[in-house]
Design a protein around this motif. Sequence first.
Motif, short mmCIF file in Angstrom:
data_model
loop_
_atom_site.label_atom_id
_atom_site.label_comp_id
_atom_site.label_asym_id
_atom_site.label_seq_id
_atom_site.Cartn_x
_atom_site.Cartn_y
_atom_site.Cartn_z
N LYS A 184 -18.34 66.15 17.33
CA LYS A 184 -19.73 65.69 17.50
C LYS A 184 -20.20 64.92 16.27
N ALA A 185 -19.89 65.46 15.09
CA ALA A 185 -20.37 64.85 13.85
C ALA A 185 -19.67 63.53 13.56
N VAL A 186 -18.38 63.43 13.89
CA VAL A 186 -17.66 62.17 13.70
C VAL A 186 -18.34 61.07 14.51
N LYS A 187 -18.61 61.34 15.77
CA LYS A 187 -19.24 60.34 16.65
C LYS A 187 -20.66 60.03 16.22
N ALA A 188 -21.39 61.07 15.76
CA ALA A 188 -22.78 60.87 15.35
C ALA A 188 -22.91 60.05 14.08
N ASN A 189 -21.82 60.01 13.28
CA ASN A 189 -21.87 59.29 12.01
C ASN A 189 -21.08 57.98 12.04
N GLY A 190 -20.86 57.47 13.24
CA GLY A 190 -20.25 56.15 13.38
C GLY A 190 -18.75 56.13 13.30
N GLY A 191 -18.11 57.31 13.31
CA GLY A 191 -16.66 57.37 13.28
C GLY A 191 -16.07 57.21 14.67
N GLN A 192 -14.77 57.03 14.72
CA GLN A 192 -14.07 56.88 16.00
C GLN A 192 -13.02 57.98 16.12
N LEU A 193 -13.03 58.71 17.22
CA LEU A 193 -12.04 59.75 17.47
C LEU A 193 -10.78 59.08 18.00
N SER A 194 -9.73 59.06 17.19
CA SER A 194 -8.49 58.40 17.62
C SER A 194 -7.68 59.29 18.56
N GLY A 195 -7.90 60.61 18.47
CA GLY A 195 -7.22 61.54 19.36
C GLY A 195 -7.54 62.97 18.99
N ARG A 196 -7.34 63.87 19.96
CA ARG A 196 -7.56 65.29 19.70
C ARG A 196 -6.39 66.09 20.28
N GLU A 197 -5.78 66.90 19.45
CA GLU A 197 -4.61 67.69 19.83
C GLU A 197 -4.89 69.16 19.55
N PHE A 198 -4.06 70.02 20.15
CA PHE A 198 -4.19 71.44 19.83
C PHE A 198 -2.83 72.10 19.74
N THR A 199 -2.81 73.18 18.95
CA THR A 199 -1.61 73.98 18.76
C THR A 199 -2.01 75.45 18.94
N SER A 200 -1.29 76.38 18.33
CA SER A 200 -1.70 77.79 18.37
C SER A 200 -1.69 78.34 16.95
N ASP A 201 -2.31 79.49 16.78
CA ASP A 201 -2.37 80.07 15.44
C ASP A 201 -1.06 80.76 15.04
N LYS A 202 -0.06 80.68 15.91
CA LYS A 202 1.27 81.24 15.60
C LYS A 202 2.32 80.14 15.37
N ALA A 203 1.96 78.90 15.66
CA ALA A 203 2.92 77.79 15.60
C ALA A 203 3.31 77.44 14.17
N THR A 204 4.52 76.92 14.02
CA THR A 204 4.99 76.42 12.73
C THR A 204 5.56 75.01 12.83
N ASP A 205 5.79 74.55 14.05
CA ASP A 205 6.35 73.23 14.26
C ASP A 205 5.29 72.32 14.88
N PHE A 206 4.89 71.29 14.13
CA PHE A 206 3.82 70.40 14.58
C PHE A 206 4.32 68.96 14.74
N LEU A 207 5.64 68.78 14.73
CA LEU A 207 6.19 67.43 14.73
C LEU A 207 5.82 66.63 15.97
N ALA A 208 5.82 67.27 17.13
CA ALA A 208 5.48 66.55 18.37
C ALA A 208 4.03 66.08 18.33
N ILE A 209 3.14 66.98 17.92
CA ILE A 209 1.72 66.63 17.82
C ILE A 209 1.51 65.50 16.81
N LEU A 210 2.14 65.64 15.65
CA LEU A 210 1.95 64.66 14.59
C LEU A 210 2.57 63.30 14.94
N THR A 211 3.64 63.31 15.72
CA THR A 211 4.24 62.06 16.18
C THR A 211 3.27 61.31 17.09
N ARG A 212 2.61 62.04 17.97
CA ARG A 212 1.60 61.41 18.84
C ARG A 212 0.44 60.87 18.00
N ILE A 213 0.03 61.65 17.01
CA ILE A 213 -1.07 61.22 16.15
C ILE A 213 -0.69 59.98 15.34
#
Length: 371
Positions: A184-213
């Motif tokens: 909400k704050a990014v959009k309210a302050n003129g920023g652009q959301l390039s993408g939103r991803e999610f993982t879990s609080d047990k995960a250790t491998d973020f390569l797939a998410i980060l590759t998309r990002i």
Amino acid sequence: MKPTLIALAVLAFGASAAQAQEVVVKIGVAAPLTGTQAHLGKDIENGVRLAVEDAQAKGVVVAGKKVKFEIQAEDDQADPRTATTVAQRLADSNAKGVIGHLNSGASIPASRIYNEAGIPQISPASTNPKLTQQNFKATFRTIANDVQQGTAIGKYASTKLGKRVAIVDDRTAYGQGLADEVEKAVKANGGQLSGREFTSDKATDFLAILTRIKAQKPDVIVFSGMDTQAGPMLKQIKQLGLDVKFITGDGGCTGEMIKLAGDAISANAYCTQPGLPLDKMPGGKTFNERFKKRFNADVQVYAPYAYDATFALLEAMKAAGSVEPAKYAPFIGKVNFPGVIGNVSFDAKGDIKEGAVSVYQFKGGKWDAIN
């Protein structure tokens, strides 16, 4: 023999009379005391322990009776189901108040049990707004909520770090709730959301998410979760050659996150914490020195908030002239005293009134307050 028996009887009567003038008050502590978040849970427990020891040393008298405090620390394992089990255990053991939990995902379900049992709960760490939006009369927190923190992160990210912002959250009540406010704050302050991803609080491998990002070409990655994921995520950001700024909330704003990130952390890393930096808190410098001497450990994040939360319970007990939750709980919302973190008082919902948010940057091997 008779004089001796009489003397013993007098001594026994005196001892029982003294005991009658003492009341035992059990304070519950609920937080992860094992597992990857144990360092933060112990931080809370030690904050409560130091408060209780200080109160005991000064001598607390309620309704003419000296109060003897006991702490019952319970391990919620940062797990919502375990948190409800812990909450029921504390209710069954006649705890007069609870300081906890660390995670919003644990605090929110546990708060229903405390509410039904009539036990006051003050969280020194749970920031999801829903905790105090349930209209429970004795649920409080001594730390700013995620509306305040998420707004600060989103505004800082989009106005100071870059226009294109990618958000990753851990899908816990804390992580997702904070990320929603960041968006909400990014959009309210003129920023652009390039993408939103999610993982879990047990995960250790973020390569797939980060590759998309990486394909989205953001200027900034906001991670909404805990230090145990933030550190490894920074390593994998470096591994993929992502040239971005990185900012996370209080869950990642710890010394442990720096250790976990290793040489992947740089001046491109930022974080936020509700409240003032420890050295700028009114009682922060002295508290830090005393805490380190007592526990041979540095303050992580939440110990000062746990310390002040404990004294909020004690101040309410003294004001009510009772240690019984039904009698003293209404007085928690009326407390107003100078604490380690600053002035401690609550609004009608149970949120701390003066909930500041500070921004930090990684400099010189540590988090350095810059705003």
